[in-house]
Design an enzyme around this catalytic site. Structure first.
Site, mmCIF file in Angstrom:
data_model
loop_
_atom_site.group_PDB
_atom_site.id
_atom_site.type_symbol
_atom_site.label_atom_id
_atom_site.label_comp_id
_atom_site.label_asym_id
_atom_site.label_seq_id
_atom_site.Cartn_x
_atom_site.Cartn_y
_atom_site.Cartn_z
ATOM 1 N N ASP A 51 33.686 37.273 41.831
ATOM 2 C CA ASP A 51 34.723 37.087 42.846
ATOM 3 C C ASP A 51 35.974 37.770 42.298
ATOM 4 O O ASP A 51 36.629 37.246 41.398
ATOM 5 C CB ASP A 51 34.944 35.581 43.067
ATOM 6 C CG ASP A 51 36.158 35.297 43.953
ATOM 7 O OD1 ASP A 51 36.745 36.245 44.499
ATOM 8 O OD2 ASP A 51 36.508 34.104 44.083
ATOM 9 N N LYS A 116 44.670 43.642 44.160
ATOM 10 C CA LYS A 116 43.665 43.694 45.233
ATOM 11 C C LYS A 116 44.315 44.074 46.572
ATOM 12 O O LYS A 116 43.688 44.675 47.427
ATOM 13 C CB LYS A 116 42.994 42.329 45.334
ATOM 14 C CG LYS A 116 41.898 42.224 46.366
ATOM 15 C CD LYS A 116 41.196 40.890 46.235
ATOM 16 C CE LYS A 116 40.185 40.633 47.318
ATOM 17 N NZ LYS A 116 39.519 39.338 47.124
ATOM 18 N N GLU A 216 33.187 37.791 51.247
ATOM 19 C CA GLU A 216 33.489 36.493 50.625
ATOM 20 C C GLU A 216 32.970 35.322 51.466
ATOM 21 O O GLU A 216 32.351 34.400 50.915
ATOM 22 C CB GLU A 216 34.992 36.370 50.357
ATOM 23 C CG GLU A 216 35.428 37.274 49.205
ATOM 24 C CD GLU A 216 36.919 37.547 49.166
ATOM 25 O OE1 GLU A 216 37.669 36.923 49.938
ATOM 26 O OE2 GLU A 216 37.326 38.410 48.367
ATOM 27 N N ASP A 240 39.629 30.058 54.084
ATOM 28 C CA ASP A 240 39.898 30.418 52.685
ATOM 29 C C ASP A 240 41.410 30.529 52.459
ATOM 30 O O ASP A 240 42.043 31.497 52.892
ATOM 31 C CB ASP A 240 39.190 31.755 52.392
ATOM 32 C CG ASP A 240 39.344 32.194 50.938
ATOM 33 O OD1 ASP A 240 40.180 31.623 50.213
ATOM 34 O OD2 ASP A 240 38.621 33.128 50.537
#
Ligand code: AMP
Length: 649
Positions: A51, A116, A216, A240
Site C-alpha cells: 500500500d 503520491k 485500493e 477511505d
C-alpha cells in the site's frame, strides 16, 4: 517519406520516422498462473502486497502458517512507514519513514512528503496547490511531469516513490529473511493511466517486478473476503479517510471481476485537517497566535498534541494536557466533534454523489467497508453508518486493510488460490512509439482480456498531414528494446496548426488475443486501423527474459526516458521564449532582450554538449526565472489595453 511528428497529451512524445520493418506478430495471451507451468515463478518465492500511501505506506504478505495476510513489522518498528523522504545535507543516502518525519519541520526544503499527490502529474495538474508544499516543485512550463528540487538536484515523483518502495522492500527482506523481487502495488481507483504507469515505474526502480497495480478499494474488499468466490455477486461502498486524502468508491463484484461503478472524494481532506482545526482552536483559546509565527518547536508541539488528543478522543470523552510553558490544554469529545463536523459532512456529500453517479441507493449496498486511520474517529464511523443505513464494517485494522488485500491479490497471482477464478491476461505491455523513441504504454502487462484502452495524441508541426503509428510490445522504456508488432500511417489529416488535431489511438484486445489498433483524427473523422493476429508467438521463456531485462535495465531505462523528456521540454522552452521575444520586443528593454538571448544560447549550448538532466534543469530554471516577469508584464499590458479598448467603445 517525410518524417512525421506528433506528441501525446501525456506523456508528450513524437513519432520519429523509422524505416518500415517486417511485422513481427506475437501471442498476446497468457493465464495469470501460467508461470507455474513454465517453472518461472517459484511457488516458494514471496510476492508482497504494498500500500503506497500519501501519508503512510505498508507492506504485507501471506504468512505460510495459516495462509493469512499479515502486515510486516520489521524489528518491532511497527508496520506503518510514513511516506516521507529526507535528503541529508551531506549527500548521504536518503532517510525514509519515521526517522525522516522530524525533518518536515526542521528542514522542510530537503524533506519530501505526500509525493503520491504528484505522481504522473504535470505542474498545471496541481492547480495552485504547488505553493503549499514545504519543498520546491518546479514549474517547467510544459506538459512534462513535475520535478522536485532538492539542493541542486532534481527528482521526479517516480524517483521519490521508489525510495519509499525500496525501504518497504528492505524491511520485508529483513523481516522475512528472503529476497523480495515481486509485488502487487495499490493505487486509488481514480488514478489515471499515467499515474498508474508512474507507480509501476517506481516499483521497477526499486527493483520490484510489479505483477499488478490494484485499486485500493478492490484490495480492501479482498481483505474483507469479498470477491474471493467466483459465484459471489456483491455491491459495496469503500470509504477511505486517511491523513491527507479522502475517497469513496462504489464497487460491483461479479464472477471475480471488480468493477468501479463510481468514485468521489477530496484529495486534500483527511485527519491532518482535524489536527489543524484543533491547533487553531487552542491557538485562539490561549491567545497563542502572536507567538506561533516562526516558532517551530511550539508549532510542532501543538500539532503533535492535537493528533494525540484526536486519537485519545477516539476512546475517551475528554483530553487534558499542558504545553511546555505550563498552559493547560483541554478538549472534550463533544467540542472536538463540533470542530470536525463540517469535514465529516463534506465526506458524506461525496458518498451521496458517488451513489448518484453509480445510479444506486443505499439499500443496494451489501456492505460498507472502512479504510484509513481517520475512520477510527467515532463521529466518522457513526456518520457513515447513519448515512448508508447500515453498520459500517471496521473489523480489520483500517491502516492495514489495503496492504492486506494487496497481499491476497499477490497470492492469487502466485496461483496459490486455486478456488479463485483465473482470467486471461496479456503477459507484456502493448503501446506505441512517441517522441524520442519512447514507449508509450496503452494496455499494461497483466491486464485482463478482452480489454480496450486508448490515448489522445496531437501533432507538433504546423500543417502535418500524416501520423505514423508504430505498435510495440514489451516492458522497456525505449521502443528499440521492445518488439515491434506493426506500423501504419494515419494519412489525410487536414492541414492544421500544430496541437490542434486530436488523434485517438485505441487498442482493442479481444478474447482470442487479436489486437486491433485504430487511429482516428476526431476533427476530420479520418481513420485507419490495423489488426494484428497472434501468430509466431513468444515462448514463455522469451516473455520471462523480456521481463527480466526490464528489471535489470530499470535504472538506465528510466534515466534515458527522463533525459529525453527533459531535453524535449528544454527545446520547447527555447521555442516559446524565442517566439515570445520576437512578438513582444517592444515591451522589453535592450538589456532584457540581450540577456534573454544569452540565456537561450546557454541552454542551447548545454543541450548541444549533451548535458545531464540536472544541468539542463538548472539552465531551464534560470531562463524561466529571467523570463517569467516579462510574460507577466506583457499580460498586464494586454489586459490594460483590452480595458481601455472597452472604455473607448
Ligand atoms: P492513513 O493515511 O490511513 O495512514 O491515516 C492516518 C491518519 O489516521 C492520521 O491523520 C492519523 O492521525 C489518523 N489516526 C490514526 N489513528 C487514529 C485514531 N485512533 N483516532 C483518530 N485518528 C487516527
Amino acid at each position: 517519406m517525410q518524417s512525421v511528428r506528433a506528441y501525446s497529451i501525456y506523456p508528450r512524445g513524437r513519432f520519429a520516422y523509422r524505416a518500415p520493418r517486417r511485422l513481427r506478430l506475437t501471442l498476446f495471451m497468457a493465464k495469470v498462473a501460467i508461470n507455474l507451468s513454465t517453472g518461472s515463478l517459484q511457488q516458494e518465492e514471496i510476492i508482497v502486497g504494498i500500500d503506497l500511501g500519501t501519508t503512510n505506506s505498508l507492506v504485507a504478505y501471506i504468512h505460510p502458517d495459516g495462509r493469512q495476510p499479515v502486515a510486516i513489522n520489521d524489528q518491532g518498528r511497527g508496520s506503518i512507514v510514513p511516506s516521507v523522504v529526507h535528503f541529508p545535507a551531506d549527500g548521504e543516502a536518503p532517510i525514509v519513514g519515521n526517522e525522516a518525519k522530524p525533518y518536515l519541520l526542521t528542514n522542510p526544503e530537503n524533506t519530501i512528503y505526500s509525493v503520491k499527490r504528484l505522481l504522473g502529474k504535470n505542474y498545471g495538474d496541481l492547480g495552485g496547490h504547488a505553493a503549499q508544499y514545504g519543498y520546491k516543485i518546479i514549474d517547467d512550463n510544459s506538459e512534462g511531469m513535475v520535478k522536485i528540487r532538492v539542493g541542486d538536484r532534481f527528482y521526479s515523483p517516480i524517483d521519490l516513490s521508489a525510495e519509499i518502495l525500496k525501504e518497504l522492500r528492505a524491511r520485508a527482506e529483513h523481516a522475512l529473511k528472503t529476497p523480495v523481487n515481486r509485488a502487487v502495488i495499490t493505487v486509488p481507483a481514480y488514478f489515471n493511466d499515467s499515474q498508474r504507469q508512474a507507480t509501476r515505474d517506481a516499483g521497477r526502480l526499486a527493483g520490484l517486478d510489479v505483477l499488478r497495480i490494484v485499486n485500493e478499494p478492490t484490495a480492501a474488499a479482498l481483505a474483507y473476503g469479498i470477491g474471493l468466490s467466483p459465484d459471489e455477486e456483491k455491491t459495496v461502498a469503500v470509504y477511505d479517510l486517511g491523513g491527507g486524502t479522502f475517497d469513496v468508491s462504489i464497487l460491483r463484484i461479479q464472477q471475480g471481476i471488480f468493477e468501479v461503478l463510481s468514485t468521489n472524494g477530496d484529495t486534500y481532506l483527511g485527519g491532518d485537517d482535524m489536527d489543524r482545526l484543533l491547533v487553531e482552536h487552542w491557538t485562539g483559546q490561549l491567545g497563542l497566535a502572536s507567538q506561533l509565527g516562526g516558532n517551530i518547536p511550539l508549532q510542532q508541539e501543538l500539532r503533535l498534541l492535537a493528533e494525540q488528543a484526536k486519537k485519545h478522543l477516539s476512546q475517551h470523552d475528554d483530553f487534558q494536557d499542558e504545553l511546555t510553558g505550563g498552559s493547560a490544554l483541554r478538549i472534550s469529545k463533544a467540542e472536538f466533534n463540533a470542530l470536525i463536523q463540517p469535514l465529516v459532512d463534506r465526506t458524506i456529500t461525496s458518498c451521496r454523489q458517488a451513489l448518484t453517479d453509480a445510479q444506486l441507493s443505499t439499500a443496494d449496498l451489501d456492505a460498507v467497508l472502512l479504510v484509513g486511520g481517520s475512520t477510527r474517529v467515532p463521529l466518522v464511523y457513526e456518520s457513515v453508518s447513519t448515512f448508508f443505513g447500515q453498520q459500517a464494517n471496521n473489523s480489520l485494522n483500517p491502516d492495514e486493510v489495503v496492504a492486506l488485500g494487496a497481499a491476497i491479490q499477490a497470492d492469487i497471482l502466485a496461483g496459490n488460490r486455486r478456488d479463485v477464478l483465473l482470467l486471461d491476461v496479456t503477459p507484456l505491455t502493448l503501446g506505441i512509439e512517441t517522441m524520442g523513441g519512447l514507449m508509450d504504454p496503452i494496455i499494461g502487462r497483466n491486464s485482463k482480456i478482452p480489454t480496450k484502452a486508448g490515448r489522445q495524441y496531437t501533432t507538433s508541426v504546423d500543417g502535418q498531414v500524416n501520423l505514423k503509428i508504430s505498435v510495440y510490445q514489451g516492458e522497456r522504456d525505449l521502443v528499440r528494446e521492445n518488439r515491434k508488432l506493426a506500423e501504419f500511417d494515419l494519412r489525410g489529416i487536414p492541414a492544421m496548426p500544430a496541437g490542434l488535431p486530436k488523434v485517438d489511438v485505441n487498442f482493442i484486445l479481444n478474447a482470442d488475443g487479436i489486437l486491433k489498433v485504430e487511429a482516428i483524427e476526431l476533427r476530420s473523422n479520418t481513420r485507419q486501423a490495423v489488426e494484428i493476429k497472434p501468430q509466431n508467438g513468444l515462448t514463455d521463456e522469451q516473455v520471462e527474459q523480456m521481463l527480466m531485462d526490464s528489471l535489470v535495465h530499470a535504472k538506465e531505462d528510466v534515466a534515458a526516458r527522463m533525459i529525453i523528456e527533459t531535453r524535449t521540454m528544454a527545446e520547447q522552452l527555447i521555442y516559446q521564449v524565442e517566439r515570445f521575444v520576437d512578438k513582444n520586443s517592444q515591451y522589453l528593454t535592450e538589456e532584457e532582450i540581450h540577456e534573454t538571448a544569452a540565456q537561450v544560447q546557454n541552454l542551447k549550448d548545454v543541450l548541444a554538449a549533451n548535458g545531464d538532466k540536472d544541468a539542463i534543469m538548472r539552465t531551464v530554471d534560470t531562463l524561466e526565472e529571467l523570463t517569467s516577469p516579462f510574460a507577466e508584464r506583457v499580460m498586464n499590458i494586454s489586459i490594460k489595453q483590452a480595458m481601455q479598448g472597452k472604455r473607448i467603445e
